[in-house]
Design an enzyme around this catalytic site. Structure first.
Site, PDB file in Angstrom:
ATOM      1  N   ASP A  88      28.674   5.119 -41.516  1.00 40.51           N
ATOM      2  CA  ASP A  88      27.517   4.218 -41.557  1.00 40.51           C
ATOM      3  C   ASP A  88      27.961   2.777 -41.823  1.00 40.51           C
ATOM      4  OD1 ASP A  88      28.112   5.665 -44.064  1.00 40.51           O
ATOM      5  OD2 ASP A  88      26.720   4.245 -44.962  1.00 40.51           O
ATOM      6  N   ASN A  89      29.244   2.591 -42.132  1.00 39.96           N
ATOM      7  CA  ASN A  89      29.757   1.239 -42.352  1.00 39.96           C
ATOM      8  C   ASN A  89      30.695   0.797 -41.232  1.00 39.96           C
ATOM      9  OD1 ASN A  89      28.328   1.009 -44.744  1.00 39.96           O
ATOM     10  ND2 ASN A  89      30.035   1.718 -46.010  1.00 39.96           N
TER      11      ASN A  89
ATOM     12  N   ARG B 291      25.424   0.742 -36.171  1.00 37.23           N
ATOM     13  CA  ARG B 291      26.630   1.384 -36.708  1.00 37.23           C
ATOM     14  C   ARG B 291      26.882   2.707 -35.990  1.00 37.23           C
ATOM     15  NH1 ARG B 291      25.746  -0.376 -42.194  1.00 37.23           N
ATOM     16  NH2 ARG B 291      24.448  -2.220 -41.957  1.00 37.23           N
TER      17      ARG B 291
ATOM     18  N   ASP C 121      29.439  -4.578 -44.133  1.00 39.54           N
ATOM     19  CA  ASP C 121      29.155  -3.989 -45.445  1.00 39.54           C
ATOM     20  C   ASP C 121      30.300  -4.181 -46.430  1.00 39.54           C
ATOM     21  OD1 ASP C 121      26.675  -3.358 -44.606  1.00 39.54           O
ATOM     22  OD2 ASP C 121      26.824  -1.202 -44.931  1.00 39.54           O
TER      23      ASP C 121
ATOM     24  N   LYS D 220      20.006  -8.790 -47.321  1.00 43.41           N
ATOM     25  CA  LYS D 220      20.517  -7.650 -48.083  1.00 43.41           C
ATOM     26  C   LYS D 220      20.069  -7.818 -49.526  1.00 43.41           C
ATOM     27  CE  LYS D 220      24.731  -4.995 -48.916  1.00 43.41           C
ATOM     28  NZ  LYS D 220      26.115  -4.777 -48.454  1.00 43.41           N
TER      29      LYS D 220
ATOM     30  N   ARG E 149      22.466 -12.135 -43.927  1.00 45.53           N
ATOM     31  CA  ARG E 149      23.632 -11.833 -43.097  1.00 45.53           C
ATOM     32  C   ARG E 149      23.246 -12.001 -41.631  1.00 45.53           C
ATOM     33  NH1 ARG E 149      26.045  -6.044 -44.909  1.00 45.53           N
ATOM     34  NH2 ARG E 149      24.193  -5.180 -43.900  1.00 45.53           N
TER      35      ARG E 149
ATOM     36  N   GLY F  62      20.292   4.979 -43.541  1.00 52.58           N
ATOM     37  CA  GLY F  62      19.401   3.888 -43.116  1.00 52.58           C
ATOM     38  C   GLY F  62      19.507   2.659 -43.998  1.00 52.58           C
TER      39      GLY F  62
ATOM     40  N   ASP G 243      16.934   1.253 -55.632  1.00 57.08           N
ATOM     41  CA  ASP G 243      15.863   0.264 -55.772  1.00 57.08           C
ATOM     42  C   ASP G 243      15.757  -0.772 -54.649  1.00 57.08           C
ATOM     43  OD1 ASP G 243      18.111  -1.195 -56.251  1.00 57.08           O
ATOM     44  OD2 ASP G 243      17.723  -1.549 -58.376  1.00 57.08           O
ATOM     45  N   GLY G 244      16.690  -0.739 -53.710  1.00 59.21           N
ATOM     46  CA  GLY G 244      16.613  -1.696 -52.605  1.00 59.21           C
ATOM     47  C   GLY G 244      17.101  -3.096 -52.961  1.00 59.21           C
TER      48      GLY G 244
HETATM   49  P1  AMP Z   1      26.917   1.640 -48.781  1.00 59.52           P
HETATM   50  O1  AMP Z   1      27.951   2.696 -49.038  1.00 59.52           O
HETATM   51  O2  AMP Z   1      26.817   0.591 -49.831  1.00 59.52           O
HETATM   52  O3  AMP Z   1      27.076   1.042 -47.429  1.00 59.52           O
HETATM   53  O4  AMP Z   1      25.465   2.355 -48.837  1.00 59.52           O
HETATM   54  C1  AMP Z   1      25.208   3.616 -48.324  1.00 59.52           C
HETATM   55  C2  AMP Z   1      23.721   3.805 -48.180  1.00 59.52           C
HETATM   56  O5  AMP Z   1      23.062   3.644 -49.434  1.00 59.52           O
HETATM   57  C3  AMP Z   1      23.031   2.842 -47.220  1.00 59.52           C
HETATM   58  O6  AMP Z   1      22.056   3.552 -46.534  1.00 59.52           O
HETATM   59  C4  AMP Z   1      22.440   1.811 -48.129  1.00 59.52           C
HETATM   60  O7  AMP Z   1      21.324   1.179 -47.562  1.00 59.52           O
HETATM   61  C5  AMP Z   1      22.046   2.655 -49.350  1.00 59.52           C
HETATM   62  N1  AMP Z   1      22.005   1.853 -50.587  1.00 59.52           N
HETATM   63  C6  AMP Z   1      23.036   1.327 -51.273  1.00 59.52           C
HETATM   64  N2  AMP Z   1      22.609   0.653 -52.348  1.00 59.52           N
HETATM   65  C7  AMP Z   1      21.258   0.735 -52.357  1.00 59.52           C
HETATM   66  C8  AMP Z   1      20.206   0.243 -53.218  1.00 59.52           C
HETATM   67  N3  AMP Z   1      20.469  -0.486 -54.294  1.00 59.52           N
HETATM   68  N4  AMP Z   1      18.940   0.551 -52.880  1.00 59.52           N
HETATM   69  C9  AMP Z   1      18.655   1.287 -51.796  1.00 59.52           C
HETATM   70  N5  AMP Z   1      19.576   1.784 -50.969  1.00 59.52           N
HETATM   71  C10 AMP Z   1      20.860   1.513 -51.229  1.00 59.52           C
HETATM   72 MG    MG Z   2      26.521   0.538 -45.809  1.00 65.70          MG
END
Ligand code: AMP
Ligand code: MG
Length: 520
Positions: free
Chosen positions: A269-270, A199, A279, A122, A192, A100, A134-135
């Site tokens: 997911d990407n 996805r 992403d 983002k 973005r 998510g 941490d989001g």
């Molecule tokens: P990514 O591989 O960067 O596309 O991320 C995979 C998953 O991890 C996605 O669900 C992102 O929303 C989550 N995610 C990545 N970095 C963070 C972050 N700093 N805080 C919260 N969720 C993250």
């Molecule tokens: Mg991603």
């Protein structure tokens, strides 16, 4: 700010009934309402004027305080309700369950010039999907995403777009190399833009939970709003939908191969359902041509996401999507036919793409051999992909003896190009010359055509890193210089020649220039 706002996603799809922003499994819902985090001292560093125009944002809006507040999540436009999307995904080949939008928050949809866009932040704070993170996002990865998505658009590669790059004014703690050395970095937010951020994993999550009702609702929504030319949802049209996603995915990956882009994390997911590059994390650009190269440190052992494997991974990901859609179709054969077609189409389109890079228009049944021989020659000595193909367009028919000279600027260690290697290159150029005899274009016309598919300027890893190093010191000029440069990647820009150059030696092993971690 007068925008033609829409809330299509949240109005038509099931919402999470829990409103509390706590981390949890969200069931039978496509999204959760969540507000972005307030930040200490937001400041817009750059905006894409083209994207602003496409959204109907005026020049005076761009310089307003409201713009910065809205596109960093510090103020909501009236009647808008931000949300994070629920999705799952296969990461590095394994089912990872619910992922998510852990740090992406969708603000609203905008309709302008008969096009509808979703605007998403983002790095705007935690959501129910943040798991243990941490989001937030840091400046270095935000600069990389901002510059690259716009650069890809101007390279004619299907991609999500970016509207703005801002710093939040907050500090974010990151262990950049995953070696136990955490440090504070500047927090940043990219806004973005895409017609949709759905996805493959958006559909997989419902199939995995055997929630076929929500799966159908989401697929029907996707067809209605993004594949409406297919007609009303039906079993037949679900198959056509999958066929089109497959075609678009392949098309996107062929473009990546053409320009030497390596995504780095092709988890499901990407993978955008619209076939857009999405992403931008630990992506990279090929410098030395190498099918085995991956920019992602997490991928170094198996190199699953290496340059030469991207088309295969696209297919693997489509298998996962086929499995997810199966409950609505209940027949394997049409899905298998589509997946088989991906393989044959890949051969055809890949050949077509490579021929265009070589300026070949007529048909010759031995072209694949000429291309294979070229790929073998390109690895005789480290050879810069971008410079090689760009300079190949300077070749004059019949000038095989000059061939090595024409492309020698692409060699990283010209002193190590032995007589044997030089001879191999000359042999290849002789074959190329022989093949060019079949073509009717003049040298000049062939060159013009080749220059429309072989970019002069790409966002080399070290270029983004230079902009990042300056930005960390508070100097944002290089972000704009690169942004302007990459708006016309196929044009000769005489005052910008310094960016038409091989990666400098200092960048060979520098963090951010050769390898990147997922930490962002
Ligand atoms: P990514 O591989 O960067 O596309 O991320 C995979 C998953 O991890 C996605 O669900 C992102 O929303 C989550 N995610 C990545 N970095 C963070 C972050 N700093 N805080 C919260 N969720 C993250
Ligand atoms: Mg991603």
């Amino acid at each position: 700010m007068k925008l033609n706002l829409k809330q299509t996603f949240t109005e038509e799809l099931p919402a999470d009934s829990v409103l509390e922003n706590s981390r949890r499994q969200v069931k039978e819902a496509c999204f959760s309402f969540v507000n972005p985090k307030q930040t200490k001292n937001p400041e817009t560093l750059h905006v894409s004027k083209e994207m602003a125009t496409a959204l109907g944002i005026s020049e005076s809006d761009l310089s307003s305080e409201l713009f910065t507040k809205v596109f960093t999540g510090n103020e909501l436009l009236p009647k808008t309700r931000p949300y994070a999307m629920c999705y799952g995904g296969h990461q590095f080949g394994n089912w990872a369950g619910q992922l998510g939008d852990g740090r992406a928050i969708n603000l609203f949809d905008v309709e302008n010039n008969n096009k509808q866009w979703t605007v998403q932040l983002k790095g705007a704070g935690e959501t129910p999907y943040s798991r243990s993170a941490d989001g937030l996002a840091v400046l270095r990865s935000s600069i990389r995403e901002y510059l690259c998505s716009e650069a890809m658009f101007h390279l004619n590669v299907p991609t999500t777009r970016a509207l703005s790059l801002a710093i939040s004014g907050d500090e974010v703690l990151r262990d950049m190399l995953y070696d136990g050395n955490s440090a504070n970095e500047k927090g940043a937010i990219v806004s973005r833009v895409s017609p949709s951020f759905l996805r493959f994993g958006s559909y997989e999550i419902f199939a995995a939970r055997q929630d076929h009702k929500t799966l159908k609702t989401l697929v029907d929504f996707t067809i209605k709003h993004h594949f409406s030319h297919l007609g009303a949802p039906s079993k037949e049209n679900y198959i056509k939908f999958f066929a089109e996603v497959s075609e678009r995915t392949l098309e996107m990956i062929i473009h990546w191969q053409r320009v030497g882009f390596v995504h780095g994390v092709m988890n499901t997911d990407n993978m955008s359902i619209l076939g857009l590059t999405i992403d931008y994390g630990p992506y990279g650009w090929l410098e030395g041509f190498d099918f085995g190269w991956t920019p992602n440190t997490t991928d170094i052992q198996h190199k699953r996401y290496r340059y030469g494997n991207q088309p295969n991974i696209g297919l693997w990901n489509l298998y996962q999507l086929a499995n997810a859609l199966y409950p609505l179709i209940e027949e394997t054969e049409p899905l298998e036919t589509i997946l088989d077609r991906y393989k044959t189409d890949f051969e055809l389109k890949s050949l077509e793409m490579m021929k265009s890079k070589l300026g070949l228009e007529t048909i010759d049944d031995k072209d694949h051999l000429l291309i294979e021989a070229l790929e073998n020659a390109l690895i005789l000595t480290e050879t810069d992909m971008t410079i090689f193909f760009r300079n190949l367009s300077n070749h004059k028919k019949g000038g095989a003896k000059q061939g090595v000279n024409t492309v020698k600027d692409a060699f990283y260690t010209p002193n190590e190009v032995s007589d044997k290697i030089a001879q191999q290159w000359q042999d290849w150029f002789e074959r190329y010359d022989f093949r060019l005899e079949k073509e009717s274009l003049s040298d000049k016309d062939r060159q013009s055509k080749m220059k429309t598919v072989n970019p002069k300027y790409v966002l080399r890893n070290y270029m983004a890193q230079l902009a990042i190093d300056d930005a960390n010191k508070g100097d944002y000029k290089l972000i704009d210089e690169l942004y302007q440069l990459l708006k016309q990647p196929y044009e000769e820009q005489l005052n910008m020649e310094k960016w038409f150059a091989k990666r400098p030696d200092w960048a060979r092993h520098k963090v951010g220039c050769s390898m990147l971690s997922c930490s962002s």
